[in-house]
Scaffold this motif. Sequence first.
Motif, PDB file in Angstrom:
ATOM      1  N   ALA B  76       5.346  71.914  52.031  1.00 26.16           N
ATOM      2  CA  ALA B  76       4.025  72.428  52.405  1.00 26.16           C
ATOM      3  C   ALA B  76       3.554  71.827  53.728  1.00 26.16           C
ATOM      4  O   ALA B  76       3.026  72.535  54.599  1.00 26.16           O
ATOM      5  N   SER B  77       3.786  70.525  53.897  1.00 28.01           N
ATOM      6  CA  SER B  77       3.278  69.858  55.100  1.00 28.01           C
ATOM      7  C   SER B  77       4.025  70.331  56.354  1.00 28.01           C
ATOM      8  O   SER B  77       3.418  70.538  57.402  1.00 28.01           O
ATOM      9  N   TRP B  79       5.328  73.221  56.779  1.00 23.22           N
ATOM     10  CA  TRP B  79       4.898  74.590  57.059  1.00 23.22           C
ATOM     11  C   TRP B  79       3.515  74.602  57.709  1.00 23.22           C
ATOM     12  O   TRP B  79       3.276  75.348  58.657  1.00 23.22           O
ATOM     13  N   ARG B  80       2.605  73.735  57.195  1.00 23.06           N
ATOM     14  CA  ARG B  80       1.257  73.681  57.764  1.00 23.06           C
ATOM     15  C   ARG B  80       1.325  73.367  59.249  1.00 23.06           C
ATOM     16  O   ARG B  80       0.699  74.013  60.071  1.00 23.06           O
ATOM     17  N   ARG B 188       7.234  75.474  42.951  1.00 23.91           N
ATOM     18  CA  ARG B 188       6.037  76.292  43.217  1.00 23.91           C
ATOM     19  C   ARG B 188       6.218  76.926  44.574  1.00 23.91           C
ATOM     20  O   ARG B 188       5.949  76.310  45.599  1.00 23.91           O
ATOM     21  N   ALA B 190       5.383  79.549  47.409  1.00 27.59           N
ATOM     22  CA  ALA B 190       4.267  80.400  47.858  1.00 27.59           C
ATOM     23  C   ALA B 190       4.738  81.849  47.910  1.00 27.59           C
ATOM     24  O   ALA B 190       5.826  82.132  48.403  1.00 27.59           O
ATOM     25  N   PRO B 440       3.404  82.960  54.187  1.00 27.49           N
ATOM     26  CA  PRO B 440       4.138  81.706  53.989  1.00 27.49           C
ATOM     27  C   PRO B 440       5.619  81.973  53.737  1.00 27.49           C
ATOM     28  O   PRO B 440       6.019  82.266  52.620  1.00 27.49           O
ATOM     29  N   TRP B 467      11.592  79.781  51.545  1.00 31.89           N
ATOM     30  CA  TRP B 467      10.585  79.267  50.618  1.00 31.89           C
ATOM     31  C   TRP B 467       9.640  78.309  51.316  1.00 31.89           C
ATOM     32  O   TRP B 467      10.074  77.417  52.044  1.00 31.89           O
ATOM     33  N   LEU B 469       7.093  75.621  49.868  1.00 33.64           N
ATOM     34  CA  LEU B 469       6.653  75.027  48.603  1.00 33.64           C
ATOM     35  C   LEU B 469       5.173  74.720  48.692  1.00 33.64           C
ATOM     36  O   LEU B 469       4.661  74.361  49.754  1.00 33.64           O
ATOM     37  N   GLU B 470       4.487  74.875  47.566  1.00 37.29           N
ATOM     38  CA  GLU B 470       3.072  74.520  47.542  1.00 37.29           C
ATOM     39  C   GLU B 470       2.935  73.089  47.065  1.00 37.29           C
ATOM     40  O   GLU B 470       3.784  72.594  46.314  1.00 37.29           O
ATOM     41  N   ASP B 471       1.865  72.423  47.532  1.00 37.39           N
ATOM     42  CA  ASP B 471       1.656  71.018  47.153  1.00 37.39           C
ATOM     43  C   ASP B 471       1.411  70.889  45.653  1.00 37.39           C
ATOM     44  O   ASP B 471       0.818  71.756  45.050  1.00 37.39           O
TER      45      ASP B 471
END
Lengths: 315, 471
Positions: B76-77, B79-80, B188, B190, B440, B467, B469-471
């Motif tokens: 997630a980080s 990707w952000r 998880r 997104a 995402p 993929w 991933l979500e936090d």
Amino acid sequence: MLGRTASSLFWMSRYVERAENMARLLEVGYRISLMPRAIEGHRDEWRSTLTTAACEASYFAKHKDITTTEIIHHLLFDDDNPSSVRSCLKTARNNGRAVRTALTRDVWEVLNGTWNEFVLVRPESITSERLPGFLDWIEQRAMLFRGALLGTMLRHDTYFFSQLGTFIERADNTARILDVKYYILLPKPSDVGSDVDIQQWATVLRSVSAHRAYRWFYRDSTYRPWLVAEFLILREEMPRSLTFCYQWITRALDGLGEVYKQRYACQDEAVDIYGRLKLGNMEDIFQSGLHEFLQDFMLSNNQLAADVGQTYNFP
Amino acid sequence: MGSIFNEMLNPDGSVRGPYAQIHGWVGSLGKDNVERALKEAESIFRRLGITFAVYGAEEASERLIPFDIIPRVFAASEWRRLTIGIEQRVRALNAFLHDIYHRQEILRAGRIPKDLILQNSAFVPQMVGLNPPRGVYAHIIGVDIVRVSETEFYVLEDNCRTPSGVSYMLEDREAMMFLFPDLFKQHRVAPVENYPAMLRQTLESVAPQGAGSEPTIVLLTPGIHNSAFFEHAFLADEMGVELCEGSDLFVDNGYLYMRTTQEPKRVDVVYRRIDDDFLDPLTFRPESALGVPGLFDLYRAGRVTLVNAPGTGIADDKAIYTYIPDVVEFYTGEKPLLRNVPTWRCNDPKDLAYVLAHLAELVVKEVHGSGGYGMLVGPTSTKKEIEDFRARLKANPKNYIAQPTLALSASPTFTEAGVAPRHIDLRPFVLTGDRVRITPGGLTRVALKNGSLVVNSSQGGGTKDTWVLED
């Protein structure tokens, strides 16, 4: 819906129906060419198959003589013949592809899968032994296509346009088969049912898969030309008869009328043809000439197809 | 070429965080399982008709793009961080397009040579002074990004015209969820599946004034023979909009209409997947039969919105590419977060001399080329290929740019010889309308040949599910 979408749906179904009819015609032609007395007659039989399929011109443009192998190739695989099974399946799929969004997944998968499997078949692998099985497969795929349409499509404009294509093509095909053989169906004084004739009538019925149905329907062990003609023209119980096709054509046009809340002249035109068929009787038809009747029918059927296209803005 | 960044494994052999479970899963898959899954995936794709036509191949052959079952995974980080850079770049590109077709501040400021824009064939003079709704030009951008280390990402190309590939992003995910549902239970991931809904929202948000609350949108395709036709049909279907060819549309009395089975229906937004040149024979190429006569005049009059706007190609032109970091700074006032690959412009004699002396190490591309055609990958080319290319380059240097051969990151991929690292890139899809929307994930392309750096599907590349991933 786009006018082009309606047109593609119409032609998609028409071409699947045409592919199936082509397979049936070939099946019959091939059967006859196997018969013992066919040595002399089989060329005539193949010629009449070409005529029925409206492929004489395209065939003789490439071949001088009629041979079983070349006919089979021309009607199944030849890209230069727009009515070969290959061309039909390709055109049907291209039409379906252009309107992919209007089709259910099931309908599309049948069209696409049929084409994908068909192109894997090497023409030279279709030997005499394999031909009947291959023709069966083509017919089955066409039936699967219709089943998918019936079973999965919303009864909306998409469905009605594809039904129109199926039944206008089928009506044309049945009329054409009868017309090519009309002379053997004509009542003659000498009409005692020679072997040759009986075989010919059986051929006509077989080419629309009706030889068994005929026996059940008329409870008769011999084929009578009068009844054969009646069965394929007037009997609404027979799913390839002209009357039956028009029952479905008028239904589809009525359906469109309801969807669009609009009645057009082509709807009346179809009702008119249907009405004439329903009221028709074989005596009158033979009186005024079977050939003339069928020619006249094919013209009206074509005219209706053109009028439908114009009414609904086919490109 | 430095060491290659492995997406799954650290140099010491430990597993990178996002791949913690994937690593074990890959190890547990037997060869039979993989083959079965690939077969199943292939039959899914083929049944759905997900094929693309290869230009130049005999007949209208249709091929499947190879699919690899090992997903490419972002934490997630990671990707952000990436999306912040992407959004900055995309906003700057739209501001740049607006400026280029209006006051041309950036040219006046001398940040880009005037001729490079005004003499560029991708510059569309008809767009000058025209105001598209919300000032958006490139509503859909596919930014091609490569990774070379844990933290370093480079933009290879900004596809601002009619980027394709989003259907593979969606179908790859469908296939993965079908084939390996358990894997999704352990992660998880997104979702990407709302891309069509987001695209529709984006298109609605740029409808012309007076279109009403439910604008009519169509997707304009060149037709079934286009290599991306499957995608056009797929997106139209997913969005619930008509898939039109040029002949289905016509201009009448100041509005655009489509020919339906009933009355003509007014059209407000055209998501067009045909090139600028073919849009309107009255304004652009007169011989084009793909477009709609009079469309551009309507666009000019604000009666219809074209997505993307004509003339966006100037923003992804390879000759302009080298200036994009300046562009970002000029319009955002910020340092660019995403880097450009260092690039030599062959129209510059000094750069050209360097390129000619180092052909064997460089990647040389045509300024206007696309799809991996007409390029030289020095390190993997034969002497003869290099010499042939040298002649072409010398004959027309301004037609080329050159870049170092990047050590694209490698992702574990199933090959004939088992699991092996293969080079990958990433094309996230960025939508700009009332706001910027980034799905995402994106399309990860993989070069299936060992050592190859060319990921284009037309050159034997494949795809992977991507993929986040979500936090």
